[in-house]
Structures are given as C-alpha cells and as structure tokens.
Write a protein that holds these residues in place. Sequence first.
Motif, PDB file in Angstrom:
ATOM      1  N   VAL A  42      -4.408  -0.787   7.407  1.00 16.99           N
ATOM      2  CA  VAL A  42      -3.947  -2.098   7.884  1.00 16.99           C
ATOM      3  C   VAL A  42      -4.433  -3.201   6.958  1.00 16.99           C
ATOM      4  O   VAL A  42      -3.685  -4.110   6.594  1.00 16.99           O
ATOM      5  CB  VAL A  42      -4.397  -2.335   9.345  1.00 16.99           C
ATOM      6  CG1 VAL A  42      -4.272  -3.791   9.744  1.00 16.99           C
ATOM      7  CG2 VAL A  42      -3.594  -1.450  10.286  1.00 16.99           C
ATOM      8  N   ARG A  43      -5.684  -3.126   6.529  1.00 18.69           N
ATOM      9  CA  ARG A  43      -6.208  -4.125   5.592  1.00 18.69           C
ATOM     10  C   ARG A  43      -5.502  -4.044   4.242  1.00 18.69           C
ATOM     11  O   ARG A  43      -5.206  -5.055   3.620  1.00 18.69           O
ATOM     12  CB  ARG A  43      -7.709  -3.946   5.411  1.00 18.69           C
ATOM     13  CG  ARG A  43      -8.510  -4.583   6.505  1.00 18.69           C
ATOM     14  CD  ARG A  43      -9.983  -4.670   6.113  1.00 18.69           C
ATOM     15  NE  ARG A  43     -10.812  -4.132   7.176  1.00 18.69           N
ATOM     16  CZ  ARG A  43     -11.256  -2.888   7.255  1.00 18.69           C
ATOM     17  NH1 ARG A  43     -10.996  -2.027   6.325  1.00 18.69           N
ATOM     18  NH2 ARG A  43     -11.984  -2.491   8.269  1.00 18.69           N
ATOM     19  N   ARG A  98       6.345   2.631  -4.650  1.00 21.72           N
ATOM     20  CA  ARG A  98       5.988   1.206  -4.531  1.00 21.72           C
ATOM     21  C   ARG A  98       4.591   1.068  -3.944  1.00 21.72           C
ATOM     22  O   ARG A  98       3.735   0.362  -4.479  1.00 21.72           O
ATOM     23  CB  ARG A  98       7.010   0.491  -3.651  1.00 21.72           C
ATOM     24  CG  ARG A  98       6.647  -0.966  -3.342  1.00 21.72           C
ATOM     25  CD  ARG A  98       7.376  -1.501  -2.127  1.00 21.72           C
ATOM     26  NE  ARG A  98       6.934  -0.796  -0.927  1.00 21.72           N
ATOM     27  CZ  ARG A  98       7.677  -0.609   0.144  1.00 21.72           C
ATOM     28  NH1 ARG A  98       8.928  -1.050   0.185  1.00 21.72           N
ATOM     29  NH2 ARG A  98       7.201   0.036   1.190  1.00 21.72           N
ATOM     30  N   ASP A  99       4.349   1.767  -2.819  1.00 16.05           N
ATOM     31  CA  ASP A  99       3.059   1.652  -2.155  1.00 16.05           C
ATOM     32  C   ASP A  99       1.942   2.296  -2.966  1.00 16.05           C
ATOM     33  O   ASP A  99       0.816   1.802  -2.975  1.00 16.05           O
ATOM     34  CB  ASP A  99       3.131   2.259  -0.757  1.00 16.05           C
ATOM     35  CG  ASP A  99       4.012   1.430   0.172  1.00 16.05           C
ATOM     36  OD1 ASP A  99       4.352   0.283  -0.182  1.00 16.05           O
ATOM     37  OD2 ASP A  99       4.369   1.937   1.250  1.00 16.05           O
ATOM     38  N   TYR A 100       2.236   3.371  -3.664  1.00 13.86           N
ATOM     39  CA  TYR A 100       1.250   4.017  -4.537  1.00 13.86           C
ATOM     40  C   TYR A 100       0.743   3.026  -5.586  1.00 13.86           C
ATOM     41  O   TYR A 100      -0.468   2.847  -5.762  1.00 13.86           O
ATOM     42  CB  TYR A 100       1.893   5.237  -5.197  1.00 13.86           C
ATOM     43  CG  TYR A 100       1.079   5.889  -6.293  1.00 13.86           C
ATOM     44  CD1 TYR A 100      -0.091   6.574  -6.000  1.00 13.86           C
ATOM     45  CD2 TYR A 100       1.501   5.839  -7.617  1.00 13.86           C
ATOM     46  CE1 TYR A 100      -0.825   7.197  -7.006  1.00 13.86           C
ATOM     47  CE2 TYR A 100       0.775   6.463  -8.622  1.00 13.86           C
ATOM     48  CZ  TYR A 100      -0.385   7.137  -8.314  1.00 13.86           C
ATOM     49  OH  TYR A 100      -1.113   7.742  -9.304  1.00 13.86           O
ATOM     50  N   HIS A 101       1.658   2.344  -6.264  1.00 16.45           N
ATOM     51  CA  HIS A 101       1.255   1.387  -7.299  1.00 16.45           C
ATOM     52  C   HIS A 101       0.565   0.164  -6.695  1.00 16.45           C
ATOM     53  O   HIS A 101      -0.408  -0.349  -7.261  1.00 16.45           O
ATOM     54  CB  HIS A 101       2.452   0.983  -8.159  1.00 16.45           C
ATOM     55  CG  HIS A 101       2.921   2.110  -9.027  1.00 16.45           C
ATOM     56  ND1 HIS A 101       2.212   2.560 -10.118  1.00 16.45           N
ATOM     57  CD2 HIS A 101       4.006   2.906  -8.947  1.00 16.45           C
ATOM     58  CE1 HIS A 101       2.836   3.575 -10.674  1.00 16.45           C
ATOM     59  NE2 HIS A 101       3.931   3.808  -9.984  1.00 16.45           N
ATOM     60  N   LYS A 102       1.017  -0.283  -5.528  1.00 19.83           N
ATOM     61  CA  LYS A 102       0.371  -1.400  -4.844  1.00 19.83           C
ATOM     62  C   LYS A 102      -1.068  -1.036  -4.481  1.00 19.83           C
ATOM     63  O   LYS A 102      -1.998  -1.805  -4.704  1.00 19.83           O
ATOM     64  CB  LYS A 102       1.161  -1.766  -3.588  1.00 19.83           C
ATOM     65  CG  LYS A 102       0.524  -2.839  -2.738  1.00 19.83           C
ATOM     66  CD  LYS A 102       1.343  -3.085  -1.484  1.00 19.83           C
ATOM     67  CE  LYS A 102       0.643  -4.039  -0.539  1.00 19.83           C
ATOM     68  NZ  LYS A 102       1.391  -4.254   0.693  1.00 19.83           N
ATOM     69  N   LEU A 106      -4.999  -2.347  -5.563  1.00 19.31           N
ATOM     70  CA  LEU A 106      -5.954  -2.767  -4.538  1.00 19.31           C
ATOM     71  C   LEU A 106      -7.226  -1.919  -4.544  1.00 19.31           C
ATOM     72  O   LEU A 106      -8.102  -2.115  -3.719  1.00 19.31           O
ATOM     73  CB  LEU A 106      -5.292  -2.707  -3.154  1.00 19.31           C
ATOM     74  CG  LEU A 106      -4.165  -3.709  -2.940  1.00 19.31           C
ATOM     75  CD1 LEU A 106      -3.420  -3.412  -1.639  1.00 19.31           C
ATOM     76  CD2 LEU A 106      -4.709  -5.132  -2.937  1.00 19.31           C
ATOM     77  N   GLY A 107      -7.302  -0.953  -5.466  1.00 20.64           N
ATOM     78  CA  GLY A 107      -8.516  -0.155  -5.607  1.00 20.64           C
ATOM     79  C   GLY A 107      -8.598   1.080  -4.737  1.00 20.64           C
ATOM     80  O   GLY A 107      -9.678   1.654  -4.569  1.00 20.64           O
TER      81      GLY A 107
END
Length: 144
Positions: A42-43, A98-102, A106-107
Amino acid sequence: MSIGAYNNDEPAQTTQPRVFSLRVSYTTELAAQLDTALQFVVRKIGFKPSGPFTYSIPSENNLILDDTNGNRLIINCQKLESNDRIKSIIFYTDDCLRDYHKYILLGVEFTSRPEYNGSGLQVNFLDHAGNCCTLLEERIYTET
C-alpha cells in the motif's frame, strides 16, 4: 504568451478523488504475513491511508482505506486452498512490467526477474519484513 506557459488568471484545477482496487490472494500458511505485506505494498503504490490499518484476520468483506486526499483503496483478499506450489502472497496487477520498474525505482528488493508461467507474467519481491510476495499479471493463453 507561448504554448504551455503558466497563466495567473486561470483557476487552478483540482484533481478528483479516485478509487483504486487491489486484489490479493493468500493461503492459510501465509495469513500471518498478510498484514505486513499489505502495508508494504500500500505504501509503495503511493497510497497514504488517513490512519493505521491492520488486516491480520481477513474476512469476507473488502478492506476500504481512504487517504488524506479523498482517494479510496479497496483491498479484496481471497483465501486460496493450501497448495505446495503457492509459496507467497500474490498481488495482482494489470501491468506487471510497469509496476516492476516502478517498484525498482522505489527500492523494492526483487528476488527474480519478470517471467511468464501458466498464470501469466510474474515477478517475486520481498517486503520490509522479508516476506516473499508475487506480483502477477494474469494472462489467458489459448490456442486458436
């Protein structure tokens, strides 16, 4: 005035609150890790709840979180039958790459690279407590 220049006379546009949904699957063996994994994800997706939340004992109802900007996150948790092949909490996405790279930016610590399997495109990562999670973009493979 050039195109794209800021104009003091124009009123500021406000963004409308949005509704996000997050679908999650887990097994009985993984239920104890669900709360920490959910809070981590969620964060990372950028949702800031208005207060603390726990989801240690999932129920039939969705968990609904509102953030300070009026956005709403609806979390739908689905308990799966115990299965030796399911070793992580599964977070579903509509775009795994998309989410993998995002998440990389974000670490987030990934333990694999995105790969195709019978369910779709998936990648595994660790939450802040070291729990293994899976990000899955479901795909239907049919022969025509």
